[in-house]
Design a protein around this motif. Structure first.
Motif, short mmCIF file in Angstrom:
data_model
loop_
_atom_site.label_atom_id
_atom_site.label_comp_id
_atom_site.label_asym_id
_atom_site.label_seq_id
_atom_site.Cartn_x
_atom_site.Cartn_y
_atom_site.Cartn_z
N ALA A 82 -4.67 16.39 -7.64
CA ALA A 82 -5.24 15.09 -7.25
C ALA A 82 -6.46 15.33 -6.37
O ALA A 82 -6.60 16.38 -5.73
N GLU A 83 -7.34 14.33 -6.32
CA GLU A 83 -8.61 14.48 -5.60
C GLU A 83 -8.69 13.42 -4.49
O GLU A 83 -8.91 12.24 -4.77
N PRO A 84 -8.48 13.81 -3.23
CA PRO A 84 -8.34 12.83 -2.15
C PRO A 84 -9.61 12.08 -1.77
O PRO A 84 -9.54 10.93 -1.32
N GLU A 85 -10.77 12.69 -1.93
CA GLU A 85 -12.01 12.03 -1.51
C GLU A 85 -12.33 10.84 -2.39
O GLU A 85 -12.65 9.74 -1.91
N HIS A 86 -12.25 11.02 -3.68
CA HIS A 86 -12.49 9.93 -4.64
C HIS A 86 -11.43 8.83 -4.47
O HIS A 86 -11.76 7.63 -4.46
N TYR A 87 -10.18 9.24 -4.31
CA TYR A 87 -9.10 8.26 -4.16
C TYR A 87 -9.31 7.41 -2.92
O TYR A 87 -9.14 6.18 -2.96
N THR A 88 -9.66 8.04 -1.81
CA THR A 88 -9.84 7.31 -0.56
C THR A 88 -10.92 6.25 -0.68
O THR A 88 -10.76 5.10 -0.25
N GLU A 89 -12.04 6.62 -1.29
CA GLU A 89 -13.14 5.67 -1.47
C GLU A 89 -12.70 4.47 -2.30
O GLU A 89 -12.97 3.31 -1.95
N CYS A 90 -11.99 4.73 -3.39
CA CYS A 90 -11.54 3.64 -4.27
C CYS A 90 -10.47 2.79 -3.59
O CYS A 90 -10.48 1.56 -3.67
N HIS A 91 -9.56 3.45 -2.90
CA HIS A 91 -8.42 2.71 -2.34
C HIS A 91 -8.84 1.81 -1.18
O HIS A 91 -8.33 0.70 -1.04
N MET A 92 -9.75 2.28 -0.36
CA MET A 92 -10.17 1.43 0.75
C MET A 92 -10.96 0.22 0.24
O MET A 92 -10.89 -0.87 0.82
N ALA A 93 -11.71 0.39 -0.85
CA ALA A 93 -12.38 -0.76 -1.47
C ALA A 93 -11.35 -1.72 -2.07
O ALA A 93 -11.55 -2.94 -2.07
N HIS A 94 -10.24 -1.16 -2.54
CA HIS A 94 -9.15 -1.98 -3.08
C HIS A 94 -8.61 -2.92 -2.00
O HIS A 94 -8.33 -4.09 -2.27
N HIS A 95 -8.46 -2.44 -0.79
CA HIS A 95 -7.98 -3.29 0.30
C HIS A 95 -9.07 -4.25 0.78
O HIS A 95 -8.80 -5.43 1.01
N ALA A 96 -10.27 -3.74 0.95
CA ALA A 96 -11.34 -4.57 1.53
C ALA A 96 -11.84 -5.63 0.56
O ALA A 96 -12.24 -6.73 0.98
N LYS A 97 -11.82 -5.34 -0.75
CA LYS A 97 -12.38 -6.24 -1.76
C LYS A 97 -11.33 -6.65 -2.78
O LYS A 97 -11.63 -6.88 -3.96
N PHE A 98 -10.10 -6.79 -2.34
CA PHE A 98 -8.98 -7.02 -3.25
C PHE A 98 -9.21 -8.24 -4.16
O PHE A 98 -9.62 -9.31 -3.71
N GLY A 99 -8.96 -8.02 -5.45
CA GLY A 99 -9.03 -9.12 -6.41
C GLY A 99 -10.42 -9.56 -6.78
O GLY A 99 -10.59 -10.62 -7.41
N THR A 100 -11.45 -8.78 -6.42
CA THR A 100 -12.83 -9.11 -6.75
C THR A 100 -13.40 -8.05 -7.69
O THR A 100 -12.77 -7.02 -7.94
N GLU A 101 -14.61 -8.30 -8.16
CA GLU A 101 -15.27 -7.32 -9.04
C GLU A 101 -15.64 -6.04 -8.30
O GLU A 101 -15.94 -5.03 -8.93
N ASP A 102 -15.61 -6.07 -6.97
CA ASP A 102 -15.90 -4.87 -6.17
C ASP A 102 -14.63 -4.11 -5.81
O ASP A 102 -14.71 -3.11 -5.08
N ASP A 103 -13.50 -4.55 -6.30
CA ASP A 103 -12.23 -3.86 -6.09
C ASP A 103 -12.21 -2.65 -7.02
O ASP A 103 -12.00 -2.78 -8.23
N SER A 104 -12.40 -1.45 -6.46
CA SER A 104 -12.48 -0.24 -7.28
C SER A 104 -11.16 0.13 -7.92
O SER A 104 -11.11 1.03 -8.77
N GLU A 105 -10.09 -0.51 -7.51
CA GLU A 105 -8.76 -0.25 -8.05
C GLU A 105 -8.19 -1.56 -8.59
O GLU A 105 -7.03 -1.88 -8.38
N PHE A 106 -9.01 -2.31 -9.31
CA PHE A 106 -8.60 -3.63 -9.76
C PHE A 106 -7.44 -3.52 -10.74
O PHE A 106 -7.53 -2.86 -11.78
#
Length: 352
Positions: free
Chosen positions: A141-165
């Motif tokens: 697994a790759e923690p740097e990429h995951y962290t970037e996507c996951h924090m956007a998932h929390h900050a932008k949840f349910g939007t087009e900017d949610d990297s983990e939509f």
């Protein structure tokens, strides 16, 4: 994970067309009050928290390396024959794959994304945090990429900017993950724990995963021989990956595009622990989204508090059914998303 505009549009259409009993302001307030109490306790007991984190890490490695192999050696010795060897290999391969998944989600989510394993500021804490954050590399697994996507998932949840939509996922993206060797090859873009192309960080993960699993392979070959090793490392290593894909497919799928009501919780029963990756994984996902600053064991406490606040209708929306649990949830999401997709396509053709 790539955000698909058609899935985002389907999620909005589905959310607007369904009656859903959201958590009301008083329920949210009570959850936040309890969450703040738990967070204060966690911050006030750093040594106890560190001991809990060390216990989790130690138990994962101990069970994976010692208990599983010892049980397999005992079984093969007690029940001679090729079928006993094959059954033991399936058992070892499944357990090893699941524990790699459990280690990965704990390190990625609790460590890399939220810095909740060893959050202290001392030199020892920083070293421990670095090691725990990068344990996931043993699972490629790759923690740097995951962290970037996951924090956007929390900050932008349910939007087009949610990297983990994840609020609407077409089933075909899940099915493609189940193709042979799906844990190694990107048949689908439905993943977030690795990059789409090799980077320096993902190559680092590959290097350490090869060392760790190479040692495991040598140990397995030494004790059990070629057939056992082939089953464990060629046929069974993807089980944990498949469980992880089913977990992520069901956490938010067909749920509202709103953080305080947009996640399900599987709980800490059999299905929650199995699919969630253990108690330190993500069996209590709604609690995590509502109060993301508390560690896994406090998420379980908060989950129980939330359950006590829910109405009967809300329990059906946010929780799994008893006994049939996860299979019923997965089947229901697959059936509903397919039905809604076809109905939406028909409305487009009809010009509605």
């Amino acid at each position: 994970m790539k955000v698909h505009p058609d899935e985002f549009a389907m999620a909005r259409e589905y959310a607007s067309s369904r009656d859903f009993e959201h958590l009301n302001p008083e329920q949210i307030h009570q959850v936040m009050v309890r969450g703040r109490e738990l967070h204060k306790w966690y911050r006030a007991h750093p040594r106890l928290h560190a001991a809990i984190s060390l216990s989790v890490i130690g138990s994962i490695f101990a069970v994976d390396w010692v208990v599983a192999i010892a049980l397999a050696r005992w079984f093969v010795g007690a029940v001679p024959g090729r079928w006993a060897l094959v059954l033991a290999a399936i058992f070892i391969g499944t357990v090893h794959s699941w524990y790699i998944y459990s280690l990965s989600i704990y390190s990625l989510h609790e460590g890399a994304a939220h810095n909740l394993i060893f959050p202290g500021k001392s030199r020892l804490s920083r070293v421990a945090s670095f090691l725990s954050t990068n344990m996931c590399r043993l699972a490629h697994a790759e923690p740097e990429h995951y962290t970037e996507c996951h924090m956007a998932h929390h900050a932008k949840f349910g939007t087009e900017d949610d990297s983990e939509f994840l609020n609407f996922i077409f089933p075909r993206r899940l099915w493609l993950s189940f193709l042979p060797l799906g844990g190694f090859f990107n048949y689908s873009d439905f993943y977030v724990h690795r990059t789409a192309a090799y980077t320096r960080s993902s190559a680092t993960s590959g290097f350490f995963a090869a060392i760790y699993n190479g040692l495991y392979l040598f140990m397995i070959y030494h004790f059990f021989g070629v057939l056992f090793t082939v089953i464990v490392f060629l046929l069974m290593p993807h089980i944990g990956f498949y469980v992880d894909r089913m977990r992520q497919f069901t956490e938010h799928n067909l749920m509202p595009l709103e953080n305080n009501s947009g996640a399900r919780s599987m709980g800490v029963g059999f299905w929650g622990l199995l699919v969630g990756g253990g108690p330190w994984g993500q069996p209590c996902h709604l609690a995590h989204h509502m109060v993301a600053s508390i560690p896994w064991y406090q998420q379980i406490i908060l989950h129980r508090h939330i359950v006590g606040l829910l109405t009967e209708t809300q329990r059906k929306q946010f929780l799994m059914r008893p006994i049939v649990g996860f299979p019923a949830l997965l089947w229901g999401i697959l059936r509903e998303s397919n039905h809604f997709s076809r109905a939406s396509a028909a409305r487009v053709v009809a010009g509605d």
